[in-house]
Scaffold this motif. Structure first.
Motif, PDB file in Angstrom:
ATOM      1  N   LEU A 103       0.831  -1.206   0.000  1.00  0.00           N
ATOM      2  CA  LEU A 103       0.000   0.000   0.000  1.00  0.00           C
ATOM      3  C   LEU A 103       0.867   1.258   0.000  1.00  0.00           C
ATOM      4  CD1 LEU A 103      -2.962   1.168   0.394  1.00  0.00           C
ATOM      5  CD2 LEU A 103      -2.367   1.289   2.836  1.00  0.00           C
ATOM      6  N   ILE A 104       1.898   1.272   0.822  1.00  0.00           N
ATOM      7  CA  ILE A 104       2.793   2.426   0.900  1.00  0.00           C
ATOM      8  C   ILE A 104       3.514   2.641  -0.431  1.00  0.00           C
ATOM      9  CG2 ILE A 104       4.880   3.315   2.014  1.00  0.00           C
ATOM     10  CD1 ILE A 104       3.936   1.851   4.575  1.00  0.00           C
ATOM     11  N   CYS A 105       3.939   1.555  -1.046  1.00  0.00           N
ATOM     12  CA  CYS A 105       4.623   1.664  -2.341  1.00  0.00           C
ATOM     13  C   CYS A 105       3.701   2.238  -3.415  1.00  0.00           C
ATOM     14  CB  CYS A 105       5.152   0.295  -2.773  1.00  0.00           C
ATOM     15  SG  CYS A 105       6.560  -0.307  -1.811  1.00  0.00           S
ATOM     16  N   PHE A 106       2.432   1.845  -3.396  1.00  0.00           N
ATOM     17  CA  PHE A 106       1.496   2.373  -4.399  1.00  0.00           C
ATOM     18  C   PHE A 106       1.396   3.888  -4.317  1.00  0.00           C
ATOM     19  CE2 PHE A 106      -2.719   3.888  -5.583  1.00  0.00           C
ATOM     20  CZ  PHE A 106      -2.837   3.386  -6.867  1.00  0.00           C
ATOM     21  N   PHE A 107       1.305   4.417  -3.123  1.00  0.00           N
ATOM     22  CA  PHE A 107       1.165   5.857  -2.957  1.00  0.00           C
ATOM     23  C   PHE A 107       2.509   6.576  -2.955  1.00  0.00           C
ATOM     24  CE2 PHE A 107      -3.034   4.517  -1.407  1.00  0.00           C
ATOM     25  CZ  PHE A 107      -3.834   5.385  -2.144  1.00  0.00           C
ATOM     26  N   SER A 108       3.520   5.925  -3.543  1.00  0.00           N
ATOM     27  CA  SER A 108       4.833   6.552  -3.756  1.00  0.00           C
ATOM     28  C   SER A 108       5.084   6.772  -5.242  1.00  0.00           C
ATOM     29  CB  SER A 108       5.953   5.666  -3.180  1.00  0.00           C
ATOM     30  OG  SER A 108       5.701   5.339  -1.845  1.00  0.00           O
ATOM     31  N   GLY A 109       4.040   6.668  -6.056  1.00  0.00           N
ATOM     32  CA  GLY A 109       4.193   6.686  -7.506  1.00  0.00           C
ATOM     33  C   GLY A 109       4.569   8.012  -8.103  1.00  0.00           C
ATOM     34  N   ASP A 110       4.476   9.096  -7.352  1.00  0.00           N
ATOM     35  CA  ASP A 110       4.761  10.415  -7.921  1.00  0.00           C
ATOM     36  C   ASP A 110       6.243  10.639  -8.186  1.00  0.00           C
ATOM     37  OD1 ASP A 110       5.390  10.413  -5.269  1.00  0.00           O
ATOM     38  OD2 ASP A 110       4.287  12.237  -4.758  1.00  0.00           O
ATOM     39  N   ALA A 111       7.080   9.658  -7.882  1.00  0.00           N
ATOM     40  CA  ALA A 111       8.518   9.790  -8.153  1.00  0.00           C
ATOM     41  C   ALA A 111       8.845   9.534  -9.620  1.00  0.00           C
ATOM     42  CB  ALA A 111       9.311   8.832  -7.271  1.00  0.00           C
ATOM     43  N   PHE A 112       7.885   8.983 -10.368  1.00  0.00           N
ATOM     44  CA  PHE A 112       8.130   8.639 -11.775  1.00  0.00           C
ATOM     45  C   PHE A 112       7.626   9.757 -12.694  1.00  0.00           C
ATOM     46  CE2 PHE A 112       8.140   4.648  -9.538  1.00  0.00           C
ATOM     47  CZ  PHE A 112       9.074   3.867 -10.195  1.00  0.00           C
ATOM     48  N   PHE A 125       1.571  -2.454  -8.175  1.00  0.00           N
ATOM     49  CA  PHE A 125       1.312  -2.400  -6.736  1.00  0.00           C
ATOM     50  C   PHE A 125      -0.189  -2.371  -6.431  1.00  0.00           C
ATOM     51  CE2 PHE A 125       5.819  -1.254  -6.329  1.00  0.00           C
ATOM     52  CZ  PHE A 125       6.157  -2.114  -5.290  1.00  0.00           C
ATOM     53  N   TYR A 126      -1.002  -1.899  -7.373  1.00  0.00           N
ATOM     54  CA  TYR A 126      -2.449  -1.992  -7.176  1.00  0.00           C
ATOM     55  C   TYR A 126      -2.867  -3.462  -7.165  1.00  0.00           C
ATOM     56  CZ  TYR A 126      -7.393  -0.712  -7.524  1.00  0.00           C
ATOM     57  OH  TYR A 126      -8.734  -0.551  -7.273  1.00  0.00           O
ATOM     58  N   VAL A 127      -2.347  -4.228  -8.116  1.00  0.00           N
ATOM     59  CA  VAL A 127      -2.666  -5.660  -8.192  1.00  0.00           C
ATOM     60  C   VAL A 127      -2.149  -6.393  -6.966  1.00  0.00           C
ATOM     61  CG1 VAL A 127      -2.178  -7.796  -9.446  1.00  0.00           C
ATOM     62  CG2 VAL A 127      -2.795  -5.730 -10.703  1.00  0.00           C
ATOM     63  N   LEU A 128      -0.922  -6.095  -6.546  1.00  0.00           N
ATOM     64  CA  LEU A 128      -0.345  -6.765  -5.378  1.00  0.00           C
ATOM     65  C   LEU A 128      -1.124  -6.426  -4.111  1.00  0.00           C
ATOM     66  CD1 LEU A 128       1.862  -8.513  -4.129  1.00  0.00           C
ATOM     67  CD2 LEU A 128       3.305  -6.461  -3.958  1.00  0.00           C
ATOM     68  N   THR A 129      -1.460  -5.159  -3.931  1.00  0.00           N
ATOM     69  CA  THR A 129      -2.198  -4.749  -2.733  1.00  0.00           C
ATOM     70  C   THR A 129      -3.563  -5.404  -2.668  1.00  0.00           C
ATOM     71  OG1 THR A 129      -1.071  -2.590  -2.775  1.00  0.00           O
ATOM     72  CG2 THR A 129      -3.026  -2.774  -1.400  1.00  0.00           C
TER      73      THR A 129
END
Length: 438
Positions: A103-112, A125-129
């Motif tokens: 979940l934390i990784c998904f909401f870290s997407g703004d780095a790309f 990460f949506y699929v994994l979560t």
């Protein structure tokens, strides 16, 4: 080993019984992460990060396909698990920290900066979560009919459990716009993730499964699957659940769009409406809990679905914050009735299945229920695809010329069509055996 029923309807095993509170509080922990993801993934990805509506619909489509491929395996493996801690507990213990990290990784997407790479990252990460959430909720849900086999205790426990779900919605849905405005989505995901982790483990280590269930013979995956798909009522219930979930999910996910683009208001208005809806839902739970003791859970389900239908019908005429609040609260009252009754109907169907074929398949049944609930990803993704192609609403930076109409399509007309299907299905479910204390 002593196994019997306590006075409150839960199993006593080795002089230990599961407290209804200890089990019910788990709903708070299991609901917080997925509510955050399902409600705010769309606005985060499309409006904040900048991927297109079509790209987001592709993410939802892929996640749904993965769920469909995995879901019966998860239930089958859960039913076949044999450990000293029980069948469900190991899955809950291991999956929870993995869910938090994902979940934390998904909401870290703004780095790309690369949009294609960003879509792949968010999609992964949506699929994994959601897959980890599936494992957790499947095993948590499978415990319900086992730990509380007596009908009146099921009603009481479920009301308490749904009260915790409403509390989770207050935190992860109503409070989120305010918190993200000051802290950002990443920090909020960290806070919610850790909170969920603590609560789920607190619940898990306080649940005592019936050891006799582990002595039941194993059944093959195909045999287990074929056993339940022959049940007509299960399909009617499953389709009703699926289309209710589409309506509910669109209501929650698209409200921020409607408030921003149709009413031209900010995040504080979103929080205000959500808090109002949840307040009515809490009050409604108290009402429906009493009603469920007088009439069947199935009739409560039908009545509540009718109320939701009326709410969306009236919402078509909403053009102000006050009318939005009024009609949203009516929908919230109907939602509370579905929450109070739907799981009871499902648990009774599991009992009826055991009476018919004599197989303990709570995990496979839960897989089927989760499958029908989670196919909503295809339909929700289709709704966002239609919005881009019909209204040219692509993203927050490219909302098209009629974003107000696009948001109303998402918030009112699509969920209205879904709830009509759900309502029809509830009237096709038969009562079967009388709900009674056993």
């Amino acid at each position: 080993m002593l196994e019997t029923l306590s006075k409150d309807g839960s199993y006593i095993s080795s002089n230990k019984r599961t407290s209804p509170f200890r089990y019910a509080v788990g709903m708070l922990g299991t609901s917080i992460p997925i509510n955050l993801l399902r409600t705010y993934a769309a606005i985060y990805c499309i409006d904040q990060i900048g991927i297109t509506s079509t790209q987001f619909s592709m993410i939802l489509f892929i996640y749904t396909i993965v769920d469909v491929l995995n879901i019966f395996w998860f239930g089958f493996l859960s039913d076949r698990t044999r450990t000293r801690w029980g069948r469900r507990k190991p899955w809950l213990i291991i999956s929870t920290p993995l869910l938090v990290v994902s979940l934390i990784c998904f909401f870290s997407g703004d780095a790309f900066e690369n949009k294609l790479l960003l879509m792949c990252y968010l999609g992964g990460f949506y699929v994994l979560t959601t897959s980890l959430d599936l494992i957790i909720n499947l095993n948590y849900g499978s415990l319900f009919p086992e730990l509380f086999p007596e009908n009146q205790m099921r009603i009481k426990t479920n009301v308490l459990r749904q009260a915790f779900q409403i509390a989770a919605m207050a935190i992860s849905i109503a409070l989120t716009p305010i918190l993200t405005e000051h802290l950002g989505y990443f920090s909020v995901a960290v806070i919610y993730g850790i909170l969920a982790w603590v609560i789920i483990w607190f619940c898990t280590f306080g649940c005592y499964e019936n050891p006799e269930r582990q002595k039941d013979p194993d059944f093959g995956l195909i045999n287990s699957f074929l056993t339940i798909v022959k049940e007509k009522n299960l399909w009617f219930y499953g389709v009703s659940t699926a289309f209710y979930s589409i309506s509910f999910s669109m209501f929650m996910q698209s409200m921020p769009f409607f408030i921003k683009y149709a009413l031209h208001l900010g995040p504080s208005a979103t929080s205000l409406i959500f808090f109002g809806v949840l307040t009515v839902t809490v009050i409604g739970m108290l009402f429906w809990g009493r009603v469920s003791s007088a009439i069947s859970a199935l009739n409560v389900l039908r009545t509540a679905t009718i109320i939701i239908f009326i709410g969306f019908l009236l919402m078509a005429f909403s053009s102000s914050l006050s009318s939005l609040a009024l009609f949203s609260c009516l929908i919230g009252f109907g939602i509370s009735g579905v929450m109070a009754s739907s799981d009871i109907v499902g648990a009774n169907l599991i009992d009826r299945g055991y009476e018919n074929h004599g197989k303990r398949l709570e995990g496979v049944y839960s897989s089927f229920f989760n499958l029908m609930y989670r196919v909503n990803g295809i339909f929700i993704g289709f709704a966002f695809f239609l919005v881009e192609n019909l209204y040219h609403f692509s993203s927050g930076s490219s909302p098209g010329t009629v974003p107000d109409q696009a948001s109303k399509f998402l918030f009112v007309f699509f969920p209205l069509a879904a709830i009509i299907v759900s309502l029809v299905m509830t009237f096709l479910i038969s009562e079967g055996h009388k709900e009674q204390n056993r």
